[in-house]
Design an enzyme around this catalytic site. Sequence first.
Site, PDB file in Angstrom:
ATOM      1  N   LYS A 118       0.967  -1.277  -0.049  1.00 54.10           N
ATOM      2  CA  LYS A 118       0.025  -0.020   0.168  1.00 54.10           C
ATOM      3  C   LYS A 118       0.841   1.328  -0.031  1.00 54.10           C
ATOM      4  O   LYS A 118       0.453   2.307  -0.441  1.00 54.10           O
ATOM      5  CB  LYS A 118      -0.910   0.100   1.191  1.00 54.10           C
ATOM      6  N   LYS A 199      -8.488 -10.237  -7.239  1.00 53.31           N
ATOM      7  CA  LYS A 199      -9.729 -10.262  -6.347  1.00 53.31           C
ATOM      8  C   LYS A 199     -10.697  -9.245  -6.408  1.00 53.31           C
ATOM      9  O   LYS A 199      -9.992  -7.980  -6.599  1.00 53.31           O
ATOM     10  CB  LYS A 199      -9.468 -10.442  -4.840  1.00 53.31           C
ATOM     11  N   LYS A 202     -13.553  -4.257  -2.685  1.00 55.15           N
ATOM     12  CA  LYS A 202     -14.640  -3.270  -2.298  1.00 55.15           C
ATOM     13  C   LYS A 202     -14.216  -1.939  -2.524  1.00 55.15           C
ATOM     14  O   LYS A 202     -14.973  -0.955  -2.391  1.00 55.15           O
ATOM     15  CB  LYS A 202     -15.065  -3.502  -0.760  1.00 55.15           C
TER      16      LYS A 202
END
Length: 327
Positions: A118, A199, A202
Site C-alpha cells: 500500500k 480479487k 470493495k
Amino acid sequence: MDRNLSLITPTGRLTLGNHLGALRRFVEAQDAAQDKGGPDACFFGLSDLHALTTPQDPPVLKATITEMATLFLAAGLDPSRATLFRHSQVPAHRELAYLLECTAYTGELNRMIQFKQKGRGVPSTRVSLYTYPALMAADILLYRPSVVPVGDDQRQHVELTRDLAIRFNHSYGVVFTVPEVRTPAAGARVMDLQTPTAKMSKSIENDAGVIRLLDTPEMVRRKVARAVTDSDTGPDAVRVAEDKPGVTNLLDILAACGGTADGITTYGALKSGVTDAVVAVLQPLQKSYAELAADPSYVESVFAAGSARCREVTASVLADATAAMGL
C-alpha cells in the site's frame, strides 16, 4: 469459550465476493455456534479504525459504515446469536494496540507485506498504516480465541500476533492466549470481472468489474455481460482452466450462487446463467436491506448494544495487560 471473531473494514461498499466469502461464512458460524455460548460465541465487527490507515472522506466513510452495518443484518446475522460491534466504539482495541506497539520491534513491522504494497509508489503514508498490525493483534488477543481462521493475505499479521503474545507473556507473565493459525477450507473466491486475475475489491475506484451487494438486476446484467472471457469458441470453451481466468471466474461465481453449468456451451449462455444466479442471491438480501434501512435507529441500537458487550468482554484482558506491565 472458543470464539469466532471476524471483522470487515469499511473501505468501500460490500461486493458479491464479500458476501460469498465472508458474510455467508459469518452466518454459518453463527448458526453452528448457537448452542455454544449464545452471542458471546461469535463476534463480528466493522473495523472502522482500520479504514483510517488511508485517507477517507468523513461523510463517505460514515455512509459506508451505516450501509455495511445494515448489510450485516440483512445477510442474516442475528444479534440474539452473535455480537455485532463497531471497532471504534470499543476503546480497549486502541489501548491494547499501544501496549503491543511497546512489545513489537520496527524490524517486524518493516517486513509486513501489506505496508509495503500500500505504501509503494505513494508520496507519503500514514504512521497508522505502519503500526496497523499491532492494532490487528489487539483485535485478536482481546477476545482470547484459541484458533484464528485466516486467508493467505492476512496470515503474516496473525503470525506476528502470535509472536507478540508469546513475547508479552514471557516478559510480563501470562496474559494472552496464543492463538493457533488455521487456514479455512477454500471458499468462494470471486475475482474482478474485468481483471479476473485480481480479487474483486470493495475499495477499487473503477467498479466496472465489481458487483456490489446493492447493485440492481440491470447493473448486474450489464457488468456480467461485459465480463472478460477469451477468444476460444470450441465446443468445450466453457470450462475451468488455468489459462482461462475469466471463464473460470464466471463458472466459480455460478457455482457459488447455486447455479449449474450443465448444458452451457457458449459464453453468452454462461453470462446469462451467472446473471440469473447472482440476482437470485442478491434480491432477498436487498429486500431485507430495504426493510432495515427504513429503521436506521434499530441498526444503530444493535451495534451500540454489541459494542457495549465488547467493552465488558475486553475490559478484563486490557486490565490484566496494563497491570502486568506495571501501570
